[in-house]
Design a protein around this motif. Sequence first.
Motif, mmCIF file in Angstrom:
data_model
loop_
_atom_site.group_PDB
_atom_site.id
_atom_site.type_symbol
_atom_site.label_atom_id
_atom_site.label_comp_id
_atom_site.label_asym_id
_atom_site.label_seq_id
_atom_site.Cartn_x
_atom_site.Cartn_y
_atom_site.Cartn_z
ATOM 1 N N ARG A 192 19.701 7.566 35.431
ATOM 2 C CA ARG A 192 18.634 6.568 35.432
ATOM 3 C C ARG A 192 19.211 5.236 34.983
ATOM 4 N N ASP A 209 9.152 11.151 35.202
ATOM 5 C CA ASP A 209 8.825 9.998 36.042
ATOM 6 C C ASP A 209 7.409 10.102 36.599
ATOM 7 N N LEU A 214 16.767 -4.424 42.006
ATOM 8 C CA LEU A 214 16.511 -4.618 40.587
ATOM 9 C C LEU A 214 15.006 -4.723 40.383
ATOM 10 N N ARG A 215 14.469 -3.832 39.561
ATOM 11 C CA ARG A 215 13.049 -3.867 39.223
ATOM 12 C C ARG A 215 12.942 -3.904 37.708
ATOM 13 N N SER A 217 14.448 -4.078 34.394
ATOM 14 C CA SER A 217 15.804 -3.721 33.977
ATOM 15 C C SER A 217 16.342 -2.501 34.713
ATOM 16 N N SER A 218 15.496 -1.829 35.500
ATOM 17 C CA SER A 218 15.962 -0.632 36.205
ATOM 18 C C SER A 218 16.718 -1.020 37.475
ATOM 19 N N ILE A 219 17.683 -0.169 37.841
ATOM 20 C CA ILE A 219 18.538 -0.413 39.005
ATOM 21 C C ILE A 219 18.480 0.806 39.907
ATOM 22 N N ARG A 220 18.394 0.576 41.186
ATOM 23 C CA ARG A 220 18.594 1.691 42.116
ATOM 24 C C ARG A 220 19.238 1.156 43.389
ATOM 25 N N VAL A 222 26.667 2.351 37.834
ATOM 26 C CA VAL A 222 25.308 2.565 38.320
ATOM 27 C C VAL A 222 25.221 3.909 39.051
ATOM 28 N N THR A 243 20.030 1.471 34.058
ATOM 29 C CA THR A 243 19.368 0.230 33.680
ATOM 30 C C THR A 243 20.442 -0.816 33.433
ATOM 31 N N VAL A 244 20.049 -2.076 33.443
ATOM 32 C CA VAL A 244 20.998 -3.159 33.184
ATOM 33 C C VAL A 244 21.614 -2.983 31.801
ATOM 34 N N GLU A 245 20.787 -2.598 30.833
ATOM 35 C CA GLU A 245 21.277 -2.462 29.452
ATOM 36 C C GLU A 245 22.302 -1.336 29.325
#
Length: 545
Positions: free
Chosen positions: A288, A77, A319-320, A322-325, A283, A290-292
């Motif tokens: 790490r 990262d 949501l940034r 496709s990434s999720i946190r 999630v 992601t939506v996918e």
Amino acid sequence: MAETAVIGRDEELAEIGAFLDGVSQGPAALVLSGEAGIGKTMLLRVGVARARERFACVLTCRGIEGEASLSFAGLSDLLGAVLDDVLPLLVAPRRRALEIALLLVQPGEEAADAHAVGLAVLDVLRILADTGPILLALDDAQWLDPASTAVLQIALRRLRDEPIRLLVTLRGERGLSLPLELGRSFAEERLTWLPLRPLGRGALRDLVGDKLRLELSRSELGRIEDTCGGNPFYALELGRELLQSEARSPEASELRVPESLRQLLGGRLARLPAETAEVLLYVAALARPTVELVAAAHGDPARVRQALSEAAAGEVIELRGSSIRFGHPLLASICYEDAPVWDRRAAHRALAAITKDIEERARHLARAAEGPDPAVASELDAAAVQAAARGATASAAELGELAAAFTRNDVALSQQRRLRAANYHRLAGDSERAAGLLDQLLTEVPAGAERADVLIQLIRTLRGSPSSQLERLDEALAEAADDDRLAAEILGIRANERLWNMDDGRAALDDGRAALERAERVGDPSLLAATIARLASVEALTGEM
């Protein structure tokens, strides 16, 4: 993040500003510490935003609890945005070491050296610093994976006068261990520890009013302050609870709110629709997300997108692209821990089926298993081998121990895996854990070659007195008996011990020559080369070529 949104932190903002302004004076570190929700990440983001305006480069990394066991997740990262530009500028050995560590190329026969990876990171930082000041921002450093931690320590200890600033957030109070051995990397005057204080009543009132458009009565404000202890995240959660409840009715004699942040966040998650909570478990279980990835594991992309939209609208996740946190790490922990164990196992099974990374897949399989399982043990063992090949020996040791724990009805194989794990612990610098495993193995393994193997590892791990080491070597040689390969190795170690620690050149020569005789019987070129080199060194130092 606009600095006008940072309420009640004028002193801390001034400290961060001065820290960044001093970058021309050389490397320095600032550690923001405090309890969960006190505002560390918010201040780090302000520092990052300021640095982006005038620094040549800003590298960021957020430690995530789910990634803490994945080799080099943090380093990937941190350097991901600049790798394409700097890799071609590295000398070949260090470039290859870094590429292996980050899985950009496959490891060869020789395992990557963590020291070489650390020096490659140092080269990257110096290359970037040649273009101007740089900031390294590490959020939640307590969850940085051990492999990334080790190589960053190697790089940071070797900084001299480069215009580099390190901004770190750490959960906990002063007095805990500094992350990344910063006390060894930076002189006292170049290392600042800034514990974040609780917010006062006025700042809490302004915060809740600004963020939630909620005007509190004097009694409500007092109860929120008493309950949250000046923690801004906790205060905002209490404010949200007020907006969701009837606790503010004129008839209410006192403010009725949950008494702990965990209870409060758990209640917020419990109010989500069941389908949303089901998706959020995936999630929380991903390192790490992601939506996918979540959609592939869940199997219903439309439902996943709907659930994630609802959770984002409720500020549970961010949501940034496709990434999720999760909006806060505590939300992720509660979402995972409060789910029934069978749901967690099902989620990990689904994630293992779609995960390509060997190490991550093995960990998902381990968390999905209900007990010892030979297939899972084999996956963990393969993951340990790969981690070691990448130079992540601490991760390899942990995976090796897991593999042994999952090994069913095969005592010898379990012992072999624990022996390899002990060696990985030794290479990672954890001699205490390595010695503990080896001492236990000595009580289990049968006499002969197996016991000799354990004794060799123990000799390499512990530095006792010369006499105690010699006793172990003698015992190991007796156990090796007619095994020429083992005997050659033990005699070679004993030759070094006698030469360097006992000043007995004659005995060292005898052992070195006996080692060569045993190695010649084996006929392995690599064993022969190592034995000849050792003997040549002994002969040269004793003057008997």
